[in-house]
Write a protein that holds these residues in place. Structure first.
Motif, PDB file in Angstrom:
ATOM      1  N   HIS A   1       0.813  -1.214   0.000  1.00  0.00           N
ATOM      2  CA  HIS A   1       0.000   0.000   0.000  1.00  0.00           C
ATOM      3  C   HIS A   1       0.853   1.273   0.000  1.00  0.00           C
ATOM      4  O   HIS A   1       0.536   2.231  -0.703  1.00  0.00           O
ATOM      5  CB  HIS A   1      -0.953   0.003   1.202  1.00  0.00           C
ATOM      6  CG  HIS A   1      -1.877  -1.173   1.214  1.00  0.00           C
ATOM      7  ND1 HIS A   1      -2.995  -1.238   0.423  1.00  0.00           N
ATOM      8  CD2 HIS A   1      -1.827  -2.345   1.904  1.00  0.00           C
ATOM      9  CE1 HIS A   1      -3.608  -2.383   0.626  1.00  0.00           C
ATOM     10  NE2 HIS A   1      -2.921  -3.084   1.519  1.00  0.00           N
TER      11      HIS A   1
ATOM     12  N   GLN B   1       0.920   4.201  -2.828  1.00  0.00           N
ATOM     13  CA  GLN B   1       0.604   5.579  -2.459  1.00  0.00           C
ATOM     14  C   GLN B   1       1.703   6.542  -2.932  1.00  0.00           C
ATOM     15  O   GLN B   1       1.415   7.626  -3.431  1.00  0.00           O
ATOM     16  CB  GLN B   1       0.411   5.682  -0.954  1.00  0.00           C
ATOM     17  CG  GLN B   1      -0.154   7.002  -0.506  1.00  0.00           C
ATOM     18  CD  GLN B   1      -0.493   6.992   0.974  1.00  0.00           C
ATOM     19  OE1 GLN B   1      -0.074   6.105   1.728  1.00  0.00           O
ATOM     20  NE2 GLN B   1      -1.244   7.973   1.399  1.00  0.00           N
TER      21      GLN B   1
ATOM     22  N   SER C   1       1.184   9.514  -5.682  1.00  0.00           N
ATOM     23  CA  SER C   1       1.449  10.911  -5.348  1.00  0.00           C
ATOM     24  C   SER C   1       2.442  11.559  -6.310  1.00  0.00           C
ATOM     25  O   SER C   1       2.435  12.770  -6.492  1.00  0.00           O
ATOM     26  CB  SER C   1       1.964  11.039  -3.915  1.00  0.00           C
ATOM     27  OG  SER C   1       3.278  10.552  -3.805  1.00  0.00           O
TER      28      SER C   1
END
Length: 116
Positions: A20, A24, A28
């Protein structure tokens, strides 16, 4: 698959497999411009600019302001000062017109207007 679909698929796989944090980070970073590429664009703008015109000076200041927002640079920090000095030196190298800026301090004061 298109590039955007490929990335989404890869992110889904990372999440499914328990990565995860990695997903992420990748998410981003999508759509960001590298610091080096953006600085190079600014330098090229300086090389081609005629800053005896107010419009050109304002455009440079707006580009610099956007660069600082993108790169999360605050006025009077080492990253900010280093980048701005780099632009000032580029002007000197290219013998670009420095109208309105008698020295680096006047240039610095002009460029930080929308950041302070």
């Amino acid at each position: 698959m298109k590039n955007g679909t490929d990335v989404k698929f890869q992110l889904d796989i990372l999440r499914r497999d328990g990565y995860h944090a990695a997903a992420q980070i990748i998410e981003s970073m999508q759509g960001t411009v590298s610091r080096e590429a953006e600085m190079e664009y600014l330098k090229e703008f300086v090389r081609k600019g005629w800053f005896d015109e107010e419009l050109a000076r304002d455009q440079l200041r707006c580009l610099w302001t956007a660069y600082c927002f993108h790169q999360r640079l605050d006025v009077d920090t080492s990253g900010y000062d280093s980048g701005l000095l780099d632009l000032w030196d580029t002007m000197a190298e290219e013998e670009a017109e420095k109208a309105g800026w008698s020295d680096y301090d006047s240039f610095d004061n002009f460029m930080c207007r929308y950041l302070v």
